[in-house]
Design a protein around this motif. Structure first.
Motif, PDB file in Angstrom:
ATOM      1  N   LEU A 188       0.823  -1.212   0.000  1.00  0.00           N
ATOM      2  CA  LEU A 188       0.000   0.000   0.000  1.00  0.00           C
ATOM      3  C   LEU A 188       0.856   1.259   0.000  1.00  0.00           C
ATOM      4  CD1 LEU A 188      -2.805  -0.998   2.541  1.00  0.00           C
ATOM      5  CD2 LEU A 188      -2.874  -1.090   0.038  1.00  0.00           C
ATOM      6  N   ILE A 189       1.933   1.222   0.769  1.00  0.00           N
ATOM      7  CA  ILE A 189       2.807   2.394   0.856  1.00  0.00           C
ATOM      8  C   ILE A 189       3.647   2.554  -0.413  1.00  0.00           C
ATOM      9  CG2 ILE A 189       4.805   3.352   2.083  1.00  0.00           C
ATOM     10  CD1 ILE A 189       3.537   2.169   4.668  1.00  0.00           C
ATOM     11  N   GLU A 190       4.256   1.453  -0.872  1.00  0.00           N
ATOM     12  CA  GLU A 190       5.137   1.546  -2.039  1.00  0.00           C
ATOM     13  C   GLU A 190       4.379   1.848  -3.327  1.00  0.00           C
ATOM     14  OE1 GLU A 190       7.490  -2.022  -2.118  1.00  0.00           O
ATOM     15  OE2 GLU A 190       8.824  -1.314  -0.509  1.00  0.00           O
ATOM     16  N   LYS A 191       3.123   1.396  -3.406  1.00  0.00           N
ATOM     17  CA  LYS A 191       2.327   1.642  -4.613  1.00  0.00           C
ATOM     18  C   LYS A 191       1.423   2.865  -4.473  1.00  0.00           C
ATOM     19  CE  LYS A 191       2.440  -3.030  -6.492  1.00  0.00           C
ATOM     20  NZ  LYS A 191       1.678  -4.106  -7.176  1.00  0.00           N
ATOM     21  N   HIS A 192       1.573   3.569  -3.341  1.00  0.00           N
ATOM     22  CA  HIS A 192       0.903   4.853  -3.127  1.00  0.00           C
ATOM     23  C   HIS A 192      -0.623   4.753  -3.143  1.00  0.00           C
ATOM     24  CE1 HIS A 192       4.847   6.687  -3.467  1.00  0.00           C
ATOM     25  NE2 HIS A 192       5.012   6.074  -4.626  1.00  0.00           N
ATOM     26  N   TYR A 193      -1.154   3.739  -2.453  1.00  0.00           N
ATOM     27  CA  TYR A 193      -2.598   3.695  -2.263  1.00  0.00           C
ATOM     28  C   TYR A 193      -3.022   4.934  -1.495  1.00  0.00           C
ATOM     29  CZ  TYR A 193      -7.178   2.318  -0.517  1.00  0.00           C
ATOM     30  OH  TYR A 193      -8.518   2.295  -0.214  1.00  0.00           O
ATOM     31  N   ASP A 194      -4.087   5.616  -1.962  1.00  0.00           N
ATOM     32  CA  ASP A 194      -4.460   6.876  -1.321  1.00  0.00           C
ATOM     33  C   ASP A 194      -5.929   6.931  -0.904  1.00  0.00           C
ATOM     34  OD1 ASP A 194      -5.652   7.063  -3.774  1.00  0.00           O
ATOM     35  OD2 ASP A 194      -4.694   8.939  -4.372  1.00  0.00           O
ATOM     36  N   GLY A 195      -6.589   5.760  -0.859  1.00  0.00           N
ATOM     37  CA  GLY A 195      -7.978   5.732  -0.415  1.00  0.00           C
ATOM     38  C   GLY A 195      -8.087   5.442   1.067  1.00  0.00           C
ATOM     39  N   TRP A 196      -9.286   5.051   1.483  1.00  0.00           N
ATOM     40  CA  TRP A 196      -9.521   4.708   2.880  1.00  0.00           C
ATOM     41  C   TRP A 196      -9.210   3.233   3.134  1.00  0.00           C
ATOM     42  CZ3 TRP A 196     -10.383   7.625   7.048  1.00  0.00           C
ATOM     43  CH2 TRP A 196     -10.871   8.922   6.880  1.00  0.00           C
ATOM     44  N   ALA A 197      -8.684   2.942   4.320  1.00  0.00           N
ATOM     45  CA  ALA A 197      -8.523   1.576   4.819  1.00  0.00           C
ATOM     46  C   ALA A 197      -9.102   1.558   6.226  1.00  0.00           C
ATOM     47  CB  ALA A 197      -7.066   1.162   4.834  1.00  0.00           C
ATOM     48  N   LEU A 198     -10.111   0.716   6.447  1.00  0.00           N
ATOM     49  CA  LEU A 198     -10.783   0.694   7.740  1.00  0.00           C
ATOM     50  C   LEU A 198     -10.477  -0.585   8.511  1.00  0.00           C
ATOM     51  CD1 LEU A 198     -12.292   3.110   6.487  1.00  0.00           C
ATOM     52  CD2 LEU A 198     -14.373   2.260   7.598  1.00  0.00           C
ATOM     53  N   ILE A 199     -10.114  -0.419   9.777  1.00  0.00           N
ATOM     54  CA  ILE A 199      -9.881  -1.552  10.670  1.00  0.00           C
ATOM     55  C   ILE A 199     -11.226  -2.198  11.010  1.00  0.00           C
ATOM     56  CG2 ILE A 199      -9.165  -2.188  13.008  1.00  0.00           C
ATOM     57  CD1 ILE A 199      -7.084   0.066  12.843  1.00  0.00           C
ATOM     58  N   GLU A 200     -11.275  -3.525  10.894  1.00  0.00           N
ATOM     59  CA  GLU A 200     -12.484  -4.276  11.239  1.00  0.00           C
ATOM     60  C   GLU A 200     -12.153  -5.417  12.192  1.00  0.00           C
ATOM     61  OE1 GLU A 200     -15.936  -4.128   7.850  1.00  0.00           O
ATOM     62  OE2 GLU A 200     -14.634  -5.857   7.936  1.00  0.00           O
ATOM     63  N   GLY A 201     -13.080  -5.695  13.110  1.00  0.00           N
ATOM     64  CA  GLY A 201     -12.905  -6.827  14.005  1.00  0.00           C
ATOM     65  C   GLY A 201     -14.036  -7.832  13.883  1.00  0.00           C
ATOM     66  N   GLU A 202     -15.265  -7.351  13.894  1.00  0.00           N
ATOM     67  CA  GLU A 202     -16.461  -8.187  13.750  1.00  0.00           C
ATOM     68  C   GLU A 202     -16.441  -9.378  14.713  1.00  0.00           C
ATOM     69  OE1 GLU A 202     -19.330  -9.622  10.061  1.00  0.00           O
ATOM     70  OE2 GLU A 202     -17.270  -8.991   9.669  1.00  0.00           O
TER      71      GLU A 202
END
Length: 304
Positions: free
Chosen positions: A261-275
């Protein structure tokens, strides 16, 4: 979390279950929003406990300094007799999310799935009716029409591959991606549901990074997954048994995920989930521990 090219949020499903309704049913939306905000998160999805009224929801989000990122939308595009009504409902959903500045619409087909709330299906929650060629054609056509609706409103349809549905396994995700226009249908990448569906999360992310526009970061308890497969648990039974948890509490390694994600420059949202059951696994404490875990990888990967 500093130095990330993407935005890290948290899903209210950590507090209030969506598939298992008794999980967190005693929480109020004020409690959920307050804890999310006090943890430092700005982005979150809609919970079934959140106000349904547009103005009431906006006031609540503003009070706690929260940005709405998306809301799950179930569709039945595999049934051609329902498509017209489904697309109209989809349009209304998109227009609602647009009012809150959402950029993506989390979308999943639940025809043939145990997530279908039709009471006739509840007697066998483990059964998923895999799609035939016609079903795949109708699904792809419906998603592309829904993607057009999103596009007209400046938004993107992100398809959520999900356990217990017709799109969960590697060959199903491949087929969906092959059959749909990348300009109309993107991917919601979910580490936990991906692993449950026998995908390698790192391989899946690398393969479809160009289609990934939204992310759920979810961990898996390997011992529960093993028992769920041996005893043919439904996805709801799996969740009740604690199959999912937050990153850092299960068997998945999130360092390579963060590296991509960092090296390919992902720039959207990433949400932590537990469920998971919040009475057993306190969502506030688990979220704090997960943040510490993910921050460790962020520091390693972004060091000069």
């Amino acid at each position: 979390m500093e130095n990330l090219p993407f935005k890290l949020g948290i899903h209210p499903i950590n507090w209030v279950g969506e598939d298992v309704l008794e999980h967190g049913d005693d929480y109020t939306y004020e409690q959920v929003m307050c804890e999310i905000s006090s943890l430092g998160f700005k982005g979150t999805e809609v919970s079934r406990k959140f106000p349904k009224d547009q103005e009431a929801l906006k006031r609540a989000l503003d009070k706690y300094g929260l940005q709405l990122t998306t809301q799950w939308k179930s569709v039945f595009f595999t049934d051609p007799t329902r498509q017209e009504a489904e697309l109209e409902a989809y349009r209304e959903h998109v227009e609602f999310l647009e009012l809150f500045g959402c950029k993506v619409v989390s979308t999943a087909e639940i025809g043939g799935s145990m997530l279908n709330q039709d009471p006739r299906r509840r007697q066998d929650e483990t059964f998923v009716e895999r799609l035939n060629d016609d079903g795949w054609k109708y699904l792809a056509e419906g998603l592309e029409k829904a993607g057009e609706i999103c596009k007209k409103h400046g938004m993107t349809l992100v398809y959520h591959h999900h356990a217990g549905t017709v799109v969960e396994q590697p060959e199903e995700i491949d087929r969906l991606m092959e059959m749909t226009d990348p300009s109309l249908v993107s991917l919601l990448y979910d580490t936990g549901h991906g692993y449950y569906g026998r995908n390698d999360p790192v391989e899946l992310l690398n393969k479809y990074f160009h289609r990934v526009k939204y992310i759920h970061l979810k961990d898996v308890r390997e011992d529960v997954l093993k028992r769920a497969r041996e005893e043919s648990f439904s996805i709801r039974q799996s969740i009740r048994s604690g199959i999912f948890t937050v990153p850092g509490e299960g068997c998945l390694d999130f360092e390579p995920v963060f590296k991509i994600l960092i090296e390919k420059h992902y720039d959207g949202w990433a949400l932590i989930e537990g469920e998971q059951d919040p009475k057993i696994h306190n969502p506030f404490e688990y979220a704090k521990r997960s943040l510490d875990y993910l921050n460790k990888f962020n520091q390693i990967i972004t060091e000069p």
